[in-house]
Design an enzyme around this catalytic site. Structure first.
Site, PDB file in Angstrom:
ATOM      1  N   GLY A   1       3.911  56.673 -35.284  1.00 17.43           N
ATOM      2  CA  GLY A   1       4.152  57.582 -36.320  1.00 17.43           C
ATOM      3  C   GLY A   1       4.678  59.074 -35.786  1.00 17.43           C
ATOM      4  N   GLY A   2       3.587  59.844 -36.135  1.00 13.23           N
ATOM      5  CA  GLY A   2       3.520  61.314 -35.442  1.00 13.23           C
ATOM      6  C   GLY A   2       4.019  61.235 -33.919  1.00 13.23           C
TER       7      GLY A   2
ATOM      8  N   GLY B   1      -1.925  58.668 -39.773  1.00 12.58           N
ATOM      9  CA  GLY B   1      -1.766  60.264 -39.662  1.00 12.58           C
ATOM     10  C   GLY B   1      -3.031  61.145 -39.830  1.00 12.58           C
TER      11      GLY B   1
ATOM     12  N   HIS C   1       5.017  49.040 -45.488  1.00 17.81           N
ATOM     13  CA  HIS C   1       4.195  49.900 -44.932  1.00 17.81           C
ATOM     14  C   HIS C   1       3.348  50.664 -46.086  1.00 17.81           C
ATOM     15  CE1 HIS C   1       3.306  54.016 -43.370  1.00 17.81           C
ATOM     16  NE2 HIS C   1       3.567  53.385 -42.161  1.00 17.81           N
TER      17      HIS C   1
ATOM     18  N   GLU D   1      -2.186  48.064 -39.495  1.00 21.35           N
ATOM     19  CA  GLU D   1      -2.358  49.550 -39.658  1.00 21.35           C
ATOM     20  C   GLU D   1      -3.311  49.905 -40.488  1.00 21.35           C
ATOM     21  OE1 GLU D   1       1.650  51.718 -38.442  1.00 21.35           O
ATOM     22  OE2 GLU D   1       1.678  51.278 -40.392  1.00 21.35           O
TER      23      GLU D   1
ATOM     24  N   GLU E   1       2.245  53.377 -46.710  1.00 27.08           N
ATOM     25  CA  GLU E   1       2.725  54.553 -47.541  1.00 27.08           C
ATOM     26  C   GLU E   1       3.695  54.006 -48.987  1.00 27.08           C
ATOM     27  OE1 GLU E   1       4.475  57.014 -44.568  1.00 27.08           O
ATOM     28  OE2 GLU E   1       2.445  57.173 -43.761  1.00 27.08           O
TER      29      GLU E   1
ATOM     30  N   ASN F   1       8.233  54.948 -35.928  1.00 25.89           N
ATOM     31  CA  ASN F   1       8.460  55.148 -37.287  1.00 25.89           C
ATOM     32  C   ASN F   1       8.725  56.805 -37.619  1.00 25.89           C
ATOM     33  OD1 ASN F   1       8.470  55.318 -40.060  1.00 25.89           O
ATOM     34  ND2 ASN F   1       6.272  54.603 -40.385  1.00 25.89           N
ATOM     35  N   TRP F   2       9.807  56.991 -37.831  1.00 24.46           N
ATOM     36  CA  TRP F   2      10.254  58.439 -38.009  1.00 24.46           C
ATOM     37  C   TRP F   2      10.047  59.106 -39.322  1.00 24.46           C
ATOM     38  CZ3 TRP F   2      15.642  59.159 -35.358  1.00 24.46           C
ATOM     39  CH2 TRP F   2      15.193  58.936 -33.973  1.00 24.46           C
ATOM     40  N   LYS F   3       9.488  57.911 -40.167  1.00 23.30           N
ATOM     41  CA  LYS F   3       9.230  58.310 -41.735  1.00 23.30           C
ATOM     42  C   LYS F   3      10.509  59.297 -42.383  1.00 23.30           C
ATOM     43  CE  LYS F   3       4.432  57.497 -40.656  1.00 23.30           C
ATOM     44  NZ  LYS F   3       2.969  57.800 -41.064  1.00 23.30           N
TER      45      LYS F   3
ATOM     46  N   SER G   1      -2.375  56.287 -35.752  1.00 25.36           N
ATOM     47  CA  SER G   1      -2.651  57.431 -34.888  1.00 25.36           C
ATOM     48  C   SER G   1      -2.718  56.912 -33.361  1.00 25.36           C
ATOM     49  CB  SER G   1      -4.093  58.264 -34.977  1.00 25.36           C
ATOM     50  OG  SER G   1      -4.091  58.911 -36.434  1.00 25.36           O
TER      51      SER G   1
HETATM   52  P1  PGA Z   1       0.708  57.851 -37.366  1.00 25.78           P
HETATM   53  O1  PGA Z   1       1.492  56.808 -38.176  1.00 25.78           O
HETATM   54  O2  PGA Z   1       0.917  57.152 -35.887  1.00 25.78           O
HETATM   55  O3  PGA Z   1       1.134  59.041 -37.585  1.00 25.78           O
HETATM   56  O4  PGA Z   1      -0.736  57.587 -37.670  1.00 25.78           O
HETATM   57  C1  PGA Z   1       1.661  55.382 -38.050  1.00 25.78           C
HETATM   58  C2  PGA Z   1       2.350  54.722 -39.052  1.00 25.78           C
HETATM   59  O5  PGA Z   1       2.319  55.173 -40.451  1.00 25.78           O
HETATM   60  O6  PGA Z   1       3.331  53.569 -38.969  1.00 25.78           O
END
Ligand code: PGA
Length: 279
Positions: free
Chosen positions: A255-256, A194, A116, A188, A118, A30-32, A234
């Site tokens: 994500g990251g 994050g 998601h 999640e 966010e 997930n590149w956000k 994470s």
């Molecule tokens: P993260 O993000 O790996 O940076 O914690 C995961 C996500 O939001 O899907």
């Protein structure tokens, strides 16, 4: 657009068509809101140049809308799949700034993320709204990745399973098992996204097993046994193996660590290794 995979699962109740098998791990990046088009192209080239045995895994990247077309072109003759991070529940209309399911099909997406955390926390997505997006995605034959998870307060208040059950029931309302068979689940925990904090393999396994149990109760044992349940929060190269080794963890939403080819590819390799070990 790429043909959708169909995998036939047989059991005593007969045969059902599944879009994917959970006999291999699914790793989604997930590149956000990161990656310009040139950066996206570099990242995909980096992933592809790792000579990765993508056969032992299903790998998906989820770029921002602006990079979708270029990434889809680049991935066209490779096993890499591409999806979007969100969609609007309506097919078209006066919804300035939004993108619909038919538009995602049009550009060549196979997957789409819905719900998601966010989007839930920053953009007002509710379980009822996520349900509409899920239905919209399924009506376009997109494979939705449905995100659910508890906050830190909910976990500390021992309410994790209750929250997960409510999210599942409200997000899946009105869907029968033929539809739920096409939903990919992503647990999640919000406190792990994050933050560098990860659920322990035991904590994650407990929730994954619970999700599978709820699916079994509502949609039958076959749907539950075939369900793909990802862990996200994470995920890094050094924790992917221990998480993916757990019985009910079928992959990761990253994500990251998905923003660099090395760490993303390392996670895929760890996932393949963990799957070999648990089979
Ligand atoms: P993260 O993000 O790996 O940076 O914690 C995961 C996500 O939001 O899907």
């Amino acid at each position: 657009m790429k043909p959708f995979p169909v995998w036939k699962h047989s059991n005593n109740d007969g045969e059902i068509d599944m879009p994917l098998s959970n006999k291999i791990p699914l790793i989604a990046g997930n590149w956000k809101m990161f990656m310009t088009i040139p950066e996206a192209i570099d990242l995909v080239n980096g992933i592809l140049s790792e000579h990765l045995n993508l056969q032992g895994s299903e790998v998906v990247v989820l770029p921002p809308f602006t990079a979708l077309r270029d990434v889809i072109k680049l991935a066209a003759d490779t096993p890499l799949q591409v999806g979007a991070q969100n969609l609007h529940p309506e097919d078209r209309g006066a919804f300035t700034g939004e993108v619909s399911g038919p538009m995602l099909r049009d550009v060549g997406c196979t997957y789409v993320v819905v719900g998601h955390s966010e989007r839930r926390q920053l953009f007002g997505d509710t379980n009822a709204g996520v349900n509409r997006k899920l239905q919209a995605a399924l009506s376009q034959s997109l494979l939705p990745i449905l995100c659910i998870g508890e906050t830190k307060d909910e976990r500390e208040g021992n309410r994790t399973l209750e929250v997960i059950q409510k999210q599942l029931e409200e997000c899946l309302a009105g869907l029968d098992s033929s539809k739920v068979n096409r939903v990919i689940f992503a647990y999640e925990p919000i406190w792990a996204i994050g933050t560098g904090l990860t659920a322990s393999p035991e904590q994650a396994q407990e929730v994954h097993a619970f999700i599978r149990r709820i699916i079994a109760e509502n949609y039958g044992n076959t749907t539950a046994a075939c369900a793909i349940i990802l862990y996200g929060g994470s995920v890094k190269p050094d924790n992917a193996f221990s998480l993916l080794k757990e019985k009910d963890i079928n992959g990761a939403l990253v994500g990251g660590a998905a923003l660099k080819p090395d760490s993303f590819v390392e996670i895929i390799k760890e996932a393949i290794k963990a799957y070999k070990e648990k089979q």
